[in-house]
Scaffold this active site. Structure first.
Site, PDB file in Angstrom:
ATOM      1  N   LYS A   1       0.837  -1.209   0.000  1.00 48.23           N
ATOM      2  CA  LYS A   1       0.000   0.000   0.000  1.00 48.23           C
ATOM      3  C   LYS A   1       0.865   1.249   0.000  1.00 48.23           C
ATOM      4  O   LYS A   1       0.578   2.224  -0.710  1.00 48.23           O
ATOM      5  CB  LYS A   1      -0.912   0.000   1.232  1.00 48.23           C
ATOM      6  N   ASN A   2       1.942   1.217   0.789  1.00 45.94           N
ATOM      7  CA  ASN A   2       2.781   2.401   0.944  1.00 45.94           C
ATOM      8  C   ASN A   2       3.688   2.662  -0.251  1.00 45.94           C
ATOM      9  O   ASN A   2       4.393   3.661  -0.279  1.00 45.94           O
ATOM     10  CB  ASN A   2       3.619   2.283   2.217  1.00 45.94           C
TER      11      ASN A   2
ATOM     12  N   CYS B   1      -5.624   7.634   9.418  1.00 43.62           N
ATOM     13  CA  CYS B   1      -5.891   6.917  10.662  1.00 43.62           C
ATOM     14  C   CYS B   1      -5.679   7.805  11.875  1.00 43.62           C
ATOM     15  O   CYS B   1      -4.792   8.662  11.891  1.00 43.62           O
ATOM     16  CB  CYS B   1      -4.990   5.680  10.765  1.00 43.62           C
TER      17      CYS B   1
ATOM     18  N   ASP C   1       4.334  -0.075  12.196  1.00 41.53           N
ATOM     19  CA  ASP C   1       3.162  -0.837  11.755  1.00 41.53           C
ATOM     20  C   ASP C   1       3.230  -2.308  12.152  1.00 41.53           C
ATOM     21  O   ASP C   1       2.222  -3.012  12.064  1.00 41.53           O
ATOM     22  CB  ASP C   1       3.014  -0.748  10.234  1.00 41.53           C
TER      23      ASP C   1
END
Length: 455
Positions: free
Chosen positions: A40-41, A137, A327
């Site tokens: 995703k990053n 988030c 994460d």
């Protein structure tokens, strides 16, 4: 209905989830094979980079996650033609890039923070960038000052309006000498995406050097950029007049790999993660082994399992690459609730990333959050003023509960806590998890999880 729930439902809808709630009966080991695709990053930033190319680009290994759909929608607002000729592949035609209004941008951005990274490419292509209020988030203050200061250093003019931020470059963008106060991944990406077409040379000091950054640099080099990664977190970028499109296969998602590894550990399971590679996971693999987990590296992935016996407590300090990723700590903390002894996690990247532990304590965990960290505890990573720490004492049996997903990684942590707990748990707001985890319902089914999803 609060804003977070609305964001979750929008995220769920983007990837075809028709319900935002799942009911899990825990206590069953997760066993089987799942696949991870592009990070995703990296993927979302690679999509933005396509704006810089004068010819079409092709990106492979694209996960079906809501953040990808957000960026696709934003690109289309700017006139980019995005097509998907096959699963996991996107093509970008940037021949007709055009300006967009705040309202259009805001409608597609939702809670995503990705619009800030459109600034450099849009300034080069259109001479302006419009950025709505940013979401993301709820894990603490994530200021965009690093981004705006970097853009100003290139010669951009930043104006704040009631709709958001309006950025122009009346005299063009020029190379700059920039030193980040912290090796921020997002700010490093901002500099890269802006400097490659700026006039002259840019020197970026204290840059982030995560694998996703290196993969973005590889993409930009394919497009015609001249970028040198020097020792001691220094990156030199020589601006060029023109960039072409790229063809690239995205780096796998390290965060998803670590999440499923933690799920295998806490459920006494056995999961083969297809697409994972050892070289980018070494720091995590060391900690996983110290805790008592087992893994086996294959050419096409990594197998993670609980080999039996007691899990061991560990001390972790999150840090920028090559340290232990922030994460990674959230799903691993769930496994640490079952370790025999006291584990300590020092969170040095974000200042409010332990909020998810409240729900774990309600499920029976014994986790104490130290709001100002543990200043007298031996450390390798330098202290930061806002850091926190958590002590996890185990083992503590977990029991089912009603859970509400607070953020992406915390949400996955709640998910695997429910999978390992005794009894039934109801988890709402699961659309947030779809921001970074592809086909979560299908993967749970493939691993033999006991759940009910009315979707």
């Amino acid at each position: 209905m609060n804003a977070l729930t609305k964001d979750s439902q929008k995220a769920a809808a983007r990837v075809g989830l028709t319900s935002d709630e799942i009911v899990i009966t825990g206590g069953k080991p997760l066993k089987g094979t799942i696949q991870v695709r592009g990070a995703k990053n990296l993927v979302t930033k690679a999509m933005v980079a396509a704006l810089l190319g004068e010819t079409p680009s092709e990106l492979r290994g694209v996960p079906d996650i809501s953040d990808v759909q957000v960026v696709r929608g934003l690109l289309e607002v700017y006139g980019v033609r995005v097509t998907s000729p096959s699963t996991g592949e996107l093509h970008f035609d940037t021949a007709n890039v055009e300006k967009a209004h705040f309202a259009e941008i805001d409608a597609h951005a939702g809670a995503s923070r990705i619009p800030i990274l459109f600034c450099g490419p849009l300034l080069h292509r259109l001479g302006e960038a419009r950025i709505p209020d940013l979401g993301g988030c709820r894990i603490g203050d994530r200021p965009i000052d690093f981004h705006l200061d970097a853009l100003r250093a290139f010669g951009a003019v930043v104006d704040k309006t009631y709709e958001g931020i309006y950025i122009t470059a009346p005299n063009g963008l020029k190379g700059a000498n920039i030193e980040l106060p912290y090796p921020s991944v997002g700010a490093t990406e901002q500099v890269l995406l802006t400097a490659v077409r700026a006039e002259g040379t840019t020197e970026l000091k204290n840059a982030a050097i995560e694998p996703e950054i290196m993969d973005l640099i590889a993409i930009l080099q394919k497009m015609g950029a001249i970028i040198s990664v020097e020792p001691n977190r220094v990156i030199l970028i020589e601006g060029v007049d023109r960039l072409e499109g790229y063809r690239h296969s995205a780096l796998f998602d390290r965060n998803e790999v670590a999440s499923w590894a933690s799920a295998a550990l806490v459920t006494h399971g056995d999961i083969f993660v297809e697409g994972a590679r050892q070289s980018e996971m070494m720091t995590f693999l060391n900690v996983f082994r110290k805790v008592g987990g087992a893994f086996d590296v294959h050419d096409n992935g990594i197998r993670f399992w609980h080999p039996g016996g007691d899990l061991k407590p560990v001390t972790i300090e999150t840090d920028v690459h090559p340290g232990f990723m922030t994460d990674w700590q959230q799903p691993l903390i769930v496994a640490l609730t079952q370790a025999h002894g006291v584990s300590i996690v020092h969170e040095t990247v974000y200042e409010n990333r332990f909020g998810f532990t409240e729900a774990l304590n309600e499920m029976g965990a014994n986790i104490v959050v130290h709001a100002t960290g543990l200043p007298n505890h031996p450390r390798r990573v330098a202290r930061r003023d806002f850091e926190q720490a958590a002590t996890i004492t185990g083992p503590t049996p977990l029991h089912g509960a009603a859970l509400h997903v607070p953020d992406l990684r915390g949400g996955f942590s709640h998910l695997i806590a429910a999978l390992s707990a005794e009894g039934e748990s109801t988890i709402s707001n699961i659309g947030i998890i779809s921001r970074g985890y592809e086909h979560i319902i299908e993967k749970l089914a493939a691993l033999g999880a006991d759940f009910v999803y009315e979707g």
